[in-house]
Design a protein around this motif. Sequence first.
Motif, short mmCIF file in Angstrom:
data_model
loop_
_atom_site.label_atom_id
_atom_site.label_comp_id
_atom_site.label_asym_id
_atom_site.label_seq_id
_atom_site.Cartn_x
_atom_site.Cartn_y
_atom_site.Cartn_z
N SER A 16 0.82 -1.21 0.00
CA SER A 16 0.00 0.00 0.00
C SER A 16 0.85 1.25 0.00
O SER A 16 0.48 2.25 -0.60
N TYR A 70 -8.30 2.24 -0.25
CA TYR A 70 -7.62 0.96 -0.12
C TYR A 70 -7.16 0.74 1.32
O TYR A 70 -7.43 -0.30 1.93
N GLY A 73 -10.02 0.24 3.59
CA GLY A 73 -10.54 -1.12 3.47
C GLY A 73 -9.80 -2.11 4.34
O GLY A 73 -10.41 -2.95 5.01
N PHE A 89 -13.00 -1.25 -0.64
CA PHE A 89 -12.27 -1.84 -1.77
C PHE A 89 -13.04 -1.64 -3.08
O PHE A 89 -12.44 -1.39 -4.13
N THR A 92 -12.47 1.80 -4.27
CA THR A 92 -11.12 1.88 -4.83
C THR A 92 -11.13 1.45 -6.29
O THR A 92 -10.58 2.13 -7.16
N TYR A 99 -6.43 -1.02 -10.08
CA TYR A 99 -5.89 -1.16 -8.72
C TYR A 99 -6.09 -2.62 -8.28
O TYR A 99 -7.02 -2.95 -7.55
N ALA A 102 -6.66 -3.85 -4.61
CA ALA A 102 -8.02 -3.67 -4.07
C ALA A 102 -8.92 -4.82 -4.51
O ALA A 102 -9.79 -5.25 -3.75
N ARG A 106 -10.94 -7.19 -1.93
CA ARG A 106 -12.37 -7.49 -2.02
C ARG A 106 -12.60 -8.97 -1.96
O ARG A 106 -13.49 -9.47 -1.35
#
Length: 106
Positions: A16, A70, A73, A89, A92, A99, A102, A106
């Motif tokens: 991240s 992100y 999340g 997510f 995002t 991305y 993300a 999810r």
Amino acid sequence: MKRFFVTKLWIFVSISLIFCETAAFAVGNKKVAQLLMQASQFLSDSDYDKAIKTCDDIMGIDQNCPAAYYLRGFAHRYKQEYELAIMAFTRTVRIDPKYLAAQYGR
């Protein structure tokens, strides 16, 4: 088990950080970059509420910062607030469909 969790968290935070720095510096907003680093540090320190609050601060500056959603999340995920994590997510991915981290979240 705890050591595995800390290692896994460190990997996600490291990933991240890379995305955060890239996203923030791409738009040229140093304040957002600083806040993203701060949120990442809070996440790394397992201070999830502060990480979420910092992400909220970022969103006050830039509503479309995918890295903020992100990080938010993951903070929700580690707080076991799974529906909120999925929402973050998803947001995002809506902002930046490429991305991939993300998508994994999810």
